[in-house]
Design a protein around this motif. Structure first.
Motif, PDB file in Angstrom:
ATOM      1  N   TRP A 356       0.834  -1.216   0.000  1.00 59.11           N
ATOM      2  CA  TRP A 356       0.000   0.000   0.000  1.00 59.11           C
ATOM      3  C   TRP A 356       0.863   1.258   0.000  1.00 59.11           C
ATOM      4  N   LEU A 357       1.867   1.307   0.881  1.00 57.72           N
ATOM      5  CA  LEU A 357       2.705   2.505   0.992  1.00 57.72           C
ATOM      6  C   LEU A 357       3.569   2.717  -0.233  1.00 57.72           C
ATOM      7  N   GLU A 358       3.917   1.635  -0.918  1.00 62.36           N
ATOM      8  CA  GLU A 358       4.747   1.771  -2.119  1.00 62.36           C
ATOM      9  C   GLU A 358       3.966   2.409  -3.264  1.00 62.36           C
ATOM     10  N   ASP A 359       2.717   2.018  -3.438  1.00 60.40           N
ATOM     11  CA  ASP A 359       1.909   2.538  -4.553  1.00 60.40           C
ATOM     12  C   ASP A 359       0.432   2.480  -4.185  1.00 60.40           C
ATOM     13  N   PRO A 360      -0.083   3.509  -3.479  1.00 56.43           N
ATOM     14  CA  PRO A 360      -1.493   3.477  -3.063  1.00 56.43           C
ATOM     15  C   PRO A 360      -2.463   3.339  -4.239  1.00 56.43           C
ATOM     16  N   LYS A 361      -2.200   4.038  -5.327  1.00 55.71           N
ATOM     17  CA  LYS A 361      -3.112   3.977  -6.478  1.00 55.71           C
ATOM     18  C   LYS A 361      -3.084   2.601  -7.135  1.00 55.71           C
ATOM     19  N   GLY A 362      -1.910   1.987  -7.195  1.00 55.42           N
ATOM     20  CA  GLY A 362      -1.817   0.661  -7.788  1.00 55.42           C
ATOM     21  C   GLY A 362      -2.406  -0.416  -6.896  1.00 55.42           C
ATOM     22  N   ALA A 370      -4.396  10.675  -2.221  1.00 55.87           N
ATOM     23  CA  ALA A 370      -3.683  11.190  -3.385  1.00 55.87           C
ATOM     24  C   ALA A 370      -2.176  11.140  -3.221  1.00 55.87           C
ATOM     25  N   TYR A 371      -1.681  10.688  -2.069  1.00 52.88           N
ATOM     26  CA  TYR A 371      -0.230  10.617  -1.852  1.00 52.88           C
ATOM     27  C   TYR A 371       0.376   9.573  -2.775  1.00 52.88           C
ATOM     28  N   ARG A 372       1.521   9.871  -3.368  1.00 52.55           N
ATOM     29  CA  ARG A 372       2.105   9.012  -4.392  1.00 52.55           C
ATOM     30  C   ARG A 372       2.792   7.780  -3.820  1.00 52.55           C
ATOM     31  N   GLY A 373       3.111   7.785  -2.535  1.00 49.28           N
ATOM     32  CA  GLY A 373       3.734   6.616  -1.930  1.00 49.28           C
ATOM     33  C   GLY A 373       5.160   6.884  -1.469  1.00 49.28           C
ATOM     34  N   VAL A 374       5.690   5.939  -0.702  1.00 54.64           N
ATOM     35  CA  VAL A 374       7.059   6.027  -0.172  1.00 54.64           C
ATOM     36  C   VAL A 374       7.949   5.153  -1.048  1.00 54.64           C
ATOM     37  N   ARG A 375       8.956   5.748  -1.674  1.00 56.53           N
ATOM     38  CA  ARG A 375       9.750   5.028  -2.661  1.00 56.53           C
ATOM     39  C   ARG A 375      10.756   4.074  -2.031  1.00 56.53           C
ATOM     40  N   LYS A 376      11.397   4.471  -0.937  1.00 50.16           N
ATOM     41  CA  LYS A 376      12.465   3.667  -0.340  1.00 50.16           C
ATOM     42  C   LYS A 376      11.880   2.574   0.561  1.00 50.16           C
ATOM     43  N   GLU A 377      12.323   1.333   0.338  1.00 49.80           N
ATOM     44  CA  GLU A 377      11.809   0.210   1.121  1.00 49.80           C
ATOM     45  C   GLU A 377      12.224   0.326   2.579  1.00 49.80           C
ATOM     46  N   GLU A 378      13.457   0.843   2.836  1.00 48.00           N
ATOM     47  CA  GLU A 378      13.907   1.001   4.217  1.00 48.00           C
ATOM     48  C   GLU A 378      13.023   1.989   4.973  1.00 48.00           C
TER      49      GLU A 378
END
Length: 392
Positions: A356-362, A370-378
């Protein structure tokens, strides 16, 4: 006579300036020509060629990259410079129009405000993040003739932060698409990294080949040594046969010990799996969460604090996140979920939150976030670790 003296003084002063200019040009020369090739500059300032790279990096910074990491709290502080003329509350017009929900609003459409200049409507139709970014940098340059006298915000980070603050006032964050040039440069950088990895792998392969060749030479030497020691080995065979019975007893003891240790290891692994929380507990991301620092996750949560609360069970623009790890999806009482989330079954496990946090829309197309997500896995692992601590 007095007038003549005044004119004479002025002409004399002018003559002194002309003579000074002539003397200065004879002593100091500006420009490349006139002295010949045999002359050199009296003083040369050396400039590091690497300094130019900083400007290129500065130009490479885009609104998309800044907006994804924008700090709403910092944007609220920057908005303090605008409060003399604007308010962030709906309908609270002042010297300038209110800026509640300005991102995505038509230019010149604030209710109850009628002092717009025509320059704004000529410059843009909608206050997109991109238009606001350009306008806040230089208002009079973006819309010549505008009645807004503010000189603008020179720092790109300040502009991105204040736009993010204004964007969340109505609870609907706008997504900023990355520019094509930035995506191509990012792909080029990834390609360069892959090439460097392949070259490093090729070097390692050559080193391994050299090691194998050296091992082959050592093997030939060992064969010669083994042939030389063959005779001695025949004498030792008798002794080895005598000690074979003792060795078999030791092997039996070692096998029994190995079985006991494997049983203990299996029970420990089973206990670890039970303590990890069942489903998804043994995944690689769950291991990252276990090793993450909750303090780093709390810092990362500042980006979410504009819409969510993790200190108390109180809903805001989004549902509260107290004890969200292990909670059923779309189960917070009193919050109106979108159909995209309300229709999902299951729980918010570490792996589900990671997706979910990586890609909420996906993850849930059509949801309100509308937040795009957190890119870094760490960073996602640290964030889940912090949210996990809120349920304790």
């Amino acid at each position: 006579m007095t007038f003549t003296k005044i004119m004479g003084g002025l002409c004399g002063t002018f003559l002194v300036f002309l003579l000074g200019k002539w003397a200065a040009e004879e002593i100091y020369h500006v420009g490349g020509g006139g002295h010949g090739e045999e002359h050199q500059a009296a003083y040369v300032i050396e400039v590091d060629e690497g300094e130019g790279g900083g400007e290129e990096e500065e130009e490479a910074v885009t609104l998309a990259s800044l907006y994804s990491d924008a700090d709403v709290g910092a944007g609220e502080r920057v908005f303090g410079k605008c409060k003399a003329c604007h308010q962030a509350e709906e309908g609270a017009n002042g010297v300038g129009p209110h800026l509640y929900g300005v991102v995505g609003r038509d230019v010149g459409s604030a209710d109850g405000y009628g002092s717009y200049s025509g320059a704004l409507s000529e410059a843009a139709d909608v206050w997109t993040p991109e238009n606001l970014y350009a306008f806040l940098e230089n208002p009079s340059g973006y819309a010549p003739g505008t009645s807004m006298s503010y000189n603008g915000l020179s720092k790109p980070e300040d502009r991105a932060n204040v736009i993010a603050f204004l964007d969340q006032t109505d609870g609907d964050m706008t997504e900023v698409a990355a520019e094509e040039g930035a995506e191509e440069s990012a792909s080029a950088e990834e390609g360069t990294e892959e090439e460097a990895t392949e070259e490093a792998s090729a070097e390692e392969g050559s080193e391994e080949q050299a090691t194998e060749e050296a091992s082959a030479e050592e093997g030939s030497e060992e064969e010669a040594t083994e042939e030389a020691s063959a005779e001695e080995g025949s004498e030792e065979e008798a002794t080895e046969e005598a000690s074979a019975e003792e060795g078999s007893e030791e092997e039996a003891t070692e096998e029994a010990s190995a079985e006991e240790s494997s049983d203990e290891g299996g029970s420990e692994e089973q206990a670890a799996e039970e303590s990890s929380g069942g489903e998804g507990g043994g995944s690689a991301f769950a291991e990252m969460v276990a090793a993450a620092d909750a303090a780093d996750g709390e810092q990362a949560f500042r980006k979410c604090a504009a819409c969510h609360k993790a200190e108390e069970e109180a809903n805001g623009v989004g549902p509260h996140l107290v004890g969200v790890v292990g909670r059923d999806i779309g189960s917070v009482e009193g919050f109106n979920y979108s159909d995209a989330l309300a229709g999902l079954d299951g729980q918010w496990t570490a792996d589900e939150l990671n997706a979910w946090l990586e890609d909420p829309k996906g993850y849930a197309p059509g949801n309100k976030m509308a937040y795009r997500g957190v890119r870094k896995e760490e960073e996602r692992a640290a964030l889940v670790k912090y949210l996990e601590s809120t349920g304790n």
